[in-house]
Design a protein around this motif. Structure first.
Motif, PDB file in Angstrom:
ATOM      1  N   GLU A   1      72.527  -5.594   9.663  1.00 11.37           N
ATOM      2  CA  GLU A   1      73.889  -4.590   9.164  1.00 11.37           C
ATOM      3  C   GLU A   1      74.146  -4.664   7.567  1.00 11.37           C
ATOM      4  N   SER A   2      74.085  -5.671   7.187  1.00 15.26           N
ATOM      5  CA  SER A   2      74.894  -5.321   6.024  1.00 15.26           C
ATOM      6  C   SER A   2      73.761  -4.827   5.279  1.00 15.26           C
ATOM      7  N   THR A   3      72.560  -4.326   4.868  1.00 14.23           N
ATOM      8  CA  THR A   3      71.672  -3.614   4.597  1.00 14.23           C
ATOM      9  C   THR A   3      71.196  -1.972   4.961  1.00 14.23           C
ATOM     10  N   GLY A   4      72.535  -1.229   6.209  1.00 13.35           N
ATOM     11  CA  GLY A   4      72.121  -0.532   6.803  1.00 13.35           C
ATOM     12  C   GLY A   4      71.329  -0.203   8.009  1.00 13.35           C
ATOM     13  N   GLY A   5      70.635  -1.369   7.924  1.00  7.95           N
ATOM     14  CA  GLY A   5      69.280  -1.806   9.078  1.00  7.95           C
ATOM     15  C   GLY A   5      69.310  -1.913  10.022  1.00  7.95           C
ATOM     16  N   GLN A   6      68.662  -2.668  11.088  1.00 10.01           N
ATOM     17  CA  GLN A   6      68.707  -3.069  12.389  1.00 10.01           C
ATOM     18  C   GLN A   6      67.957  -3.972  12.810  1.00 10.01           C
ATOM     19  N   SER A   7      68.510  -5.025  13.622  1.00  9.89           N
ATOM     20  CA  SER A   7      68.184  -6.193  14.479  1.00  9.89           C
ATOM     21  C   SER A   7      67.449  -6.005  15.835  1.00  9.89           C
ATOM     22  N   TYR A   8      65.888  -6.304  16.092  1.00 11.42           N
ATOM     23  CA  TYR A   8      65.230  -6.307  16.934  1.00 11.42           C
ATOM     24  C   TYR A   8      65.085  -8.135  17.714  1.00 11.42           C
ATOM     25  N   GLN A   9      65.082  -8.113  19.029  1.00 10.58           N
ATOM     26  CA  GLN A   9      64.237  -8.772  19.600  1.00 10.58           C
ATOM     27  C   GLN A   9      62.892  -8.740  20.009  1.00 10.58           C
ATOM     28  N   ALA A  10      61.773  -9.612  19.818  1.00  3.62           N
ATOM     29  CA  ALA A  10      60.567  -9.652  20.523  1.00  3.62           C
ATOM     30  C   ALA A  10      59.971 -10.526  21.005  1.00  3.62           C
ATOM     31  N   LEU A  11      60.111 -10.279  22.440  1.00  2.00           N
ATOM     32  CA  LEU A  11      59.928 -11.049  23.664  1.00  2.00           C
ATOM     33  C   LEU A  11      57.969 -11.584  23.632  1.00  2.00           C
ATOM     34  N   ASP A  12      57.378 -10.143  24.246  1.00  2.00           N
ATOM     35  CA  ASP A  12      56.222 -10.283  24.362  1.00  2.00           C
ATOM     36  C   ASP A  12      55.552  -8.836  23.397  1.00  2.00           C
ATOM     37  N   THR A  13      54.476  -8.745  23.505  1.00  2.00           N
ATOM     38  CA  THR A  13      53.586  -7.349  22.464  1.00  2.00           C
ATOM     39  C   THR A  13      53.756  -5.730  22.973  1.00  2.00           C
ATOM     40  N   GLU A  14      54.218  -5.657  23.691  1.00  2.00           N
ATOM     41  CA  GLU A  14      54.493  -5.198  24.588  1.00  2.00           C
ATOM     42  C   GLU A  14      56.339  -4.401  23.451  1.00  2.00           C
ATOM     43  N   SER A  15      56.297  -5.289  23.997  1.00  2.00           N
ATOM     44  CA  SER A  15      57.903  -5.754  23.371  1.00  2.00           C
ATOM     45  C   SER A  15      58.341  -4.845  21.735  1.00  2.00           C
ATOM     46  N   LEU A  16      57.782  -5.458  20.872  1.00  2.00           N
ATOM     47  CA  LEU A  16      57.327  -5.779  19.460  1.00  2.00           C
ATOM     48  C   LEU A  16      56.165  -4.702  19.332  1.00  2.00           C
ATOM     49  N   GLN A  17      55.725  -3.697  19.429  1.00  2.00           N
ATOM     50  CA  GLN A  17      55.301  -2.262  19.657  1.00  2.00           C
ATOM     51  C   GLN A  17      56.502  -1.436  19.933  1.00  2.00           C
ATOM     52  N   GLN A  18      57.279  -1.914  21.004  1.00  2.00           N
ATOM     53  CA  GLN A  18      57.984  -0.439  21.286  1.00  2.00           C
ATOM     54  C   GLN A  18      59.547  -1.294  19.704  1.00  2.00           C
ATOM     55  N   VAL A  19      59.470  -1.991  19.477  1.00  4.97           N
ATOM     56  CA  VAL A  19      60.030  -2.128  18.264  1.00  4.97           C
ATOM     57  C   VAL A  19      59.989  -1.426  16.828  1.00  4.97           C
ATOM     58  N   TYR A  20      58.788  -0.922  16.192  1.00  2.00           N
ATOM     59  CA  TYR A  20      58.169  -0.596  15.306  1.00  2.00           C
ATOM     60  C   TYR A  20      58.611   0.793  16.032  1.00  2.00           C
ATOM     61  N   ALA A  21      57.858   1.615  17.210  1.00  2.00           N
ATOM     62  CA  ALA A  21      58.219   2.828  17.855  1.00  2.00           C
ATOM     63  C   ALA A  21      59.801   3.065  16.995  1.00  2.00           C
ATOM     64  N   GLN A  22      60.235   2.269  16.980  1.00  2.00           N
ATOM     65  CA  GLN A  22      62.267   2.494  17.468  1.00  2.00           C
ATOM     66  C   GLN A  22      62.115   2.992  15.690  1.00  2.00           C
ATOM     67  N   ILE A  23      61.309   2.237  14.684  1.00  2.00           N
ATOM     68  CA  ILE A  23      61.928   1.531  13.031  1.00  2.00           C
ATOM     69  C   ILE A  23      61.352   3.283  13.005  1.00  2.00           C
ATOM     70  N   ASP A  24      60.128   3.194  13.552  1.00  2.00           N
ATOM     71  CA  ASP A  24      59.543   4.977  12.677  1.00  2.00           C
ATOM     72  C   ASP A  24      60.342   6.173  13.287  1.00  2.00           C
ATOM     73  N   GLU A  25      61.507   6.029  14.562  1.00  2.00           N
ATOM     74  CA  GLU A  25      61.828   7.522  14.847  1.00  2.00           C
ATOM     75  C   GLU A  25      63.466   7.044  13.716  1.00  2.00           C
ATOM     76  N   LEU A  26      63.518   5.958  13.587  1.00  2.00           N
ATOM     77  CA  LEU A  26      64.783   6.165  12.643  1.00  2.00           C
ATOM     78  C   LEU A  26      64.817   6.204  10.785  1.00  2.00           C
TER      79      LEU A  26
END
Length: 331
Positions: free
Chosen positions: A257-282
């Protein structure tokens, strides 16, 4: 379209006129015979006396050829260039640094791959990062590995095959068993100092709390924010774990938050892939566009015309000389 690299050289076209007006006529001395009975010799031969000094004059065709040859030579020196159609090139305006935690807790097998097999956290990260890198066309990727201390594994590069090879060569514990999260941010800041792009992003993947940094993560994040570096933190593994496997989500959230980014939690491979997809959108890719027009020098064509004109002028002079010699011989 034709342009000249040195158009000011066309002033040389006036040089022949300057020489003609400023220098005297060229004189050539020849031997002569002086006789006391010159007038009687004229009467006997019937020849008319002529002036001793004669200014040679060129034929009109010779004048035209000399003028054309000089124009060709000056044009060649001005270096004419053929300007081609505009060509546009796009270059990525973003550098991405990936920081991967190699502490001992990354060996926990709590991730499931697409085939349903349990794999270590690090293996899951490598698999998803490989797919992530394939979609980074135009970006430059860097790689930092950290444990007891951070190490620059790969500087920013667009050679993704080499980047992936260096990532796959990483193994658990090769950087130590601790988690120097704050120092990893500090190392990325120093690497970004040599980056020419304005869009800078750091993605940190860690499964532990910081327990080995010389600089606290939050303090390092404030410096990163001043350097226009946006941080995305990804917590790997179970957020309710305790001990060495505990993830300090509050620190990860504060850093992002202090740099204007976001924090995520990846509990499995699928959620980790979703995190990267969200970063691509942002963070959609940005490109710097550069346009240029290719230039091809064509001065050699004018040199060729000069040479051909010179040869033609020599042929005319030679023909005229032989014709005059033939008339004198007959006379």
């Amino acid at each position: 379209m034709i342009e000249f690299a040195y158009p000011y050289l066309f002033f040389l076209l006036l040089l022949p006129f300057v020489i003609h007006w400023s220098l005297p006529v060229y004189k050539e001395k020849k031997e002569s015979l002086q006789v006391p009975f010159f007038l009687r010799l004229v009467d006997v031969t019937g020849e008319k006396p002529q002036s001793g000094a004669v200014v040679l004059k060129r034929m009109r065709i010779q004048k035209l050829l000399v003028a054309f040859a000089w124009c060709c030579l000056v044009t060649a020196m001005a270096k004419p260039e053929q300007i081609g159609a505009p060509i546009s090139q796009q270059k990525s305006a973003r550098d991405l640094m990936i920081a991967v935690d190699l502490s001992g807790s990354m060996s926990v097998q709590d991730f499931v791959d697409p085939s349903g097999k349990k794999v270590t956290r690090l293996a899951a990260v490598k698999t998803v990062l490989a797919e992530f890198a394939k979609n980074r066309k135009g970006d430059r990727l860097g790689l930092i590995l950290f444990g007891d201390a951070p190490y620059l594994q790969a500087p920013f590069t667009d050679d993704f095959s080499t980047w992936l090879a260096l990532l796959n060569a990483a193994d658990i514990g090769m950087a130590g068993q601790s988690t120097a999260f704050g120092d990893a941010i500090g190392l990325s800041i120093s690497v970004f100092e040599n980056s020419q792009t304005a869009n800078r992003m750091l993605i940190v993947l860690t499964d532990g709390n910081d327990n080995g940094s010389k600089v606290p993560p939050i303090d390092a994040a404030k410096i990163a924010a001043d350097k226009n570096i946006k941080i995305y933190s990804i917590a790997i593994g179970d957020p309710i774990a305790t001990g060495e496997e505990k993830v300090d989500l509050s620190v990860l959230n504060s850093v992002a938050e202090s740099t204007g980014g976001q924090s995520y939690q990846a509990l499995d491979t699928e959620s980790l892939q979703q995190v990267y997809a969200q970063i691509d959108e942002l963070e959609p890719q940005q490109f710097d566009s550069k346009s240029f027009r290719p230039r091809t020098s064509i001065h050699h064509y004018f040199i060729l015309m000069f040479a051909l004109t010179y040869l033609l002028a020599l042929a005319i002079v030679s023909h005229r000389s032989s014709k005059t010699t033939g008339v004198d011989a007959n006379g």
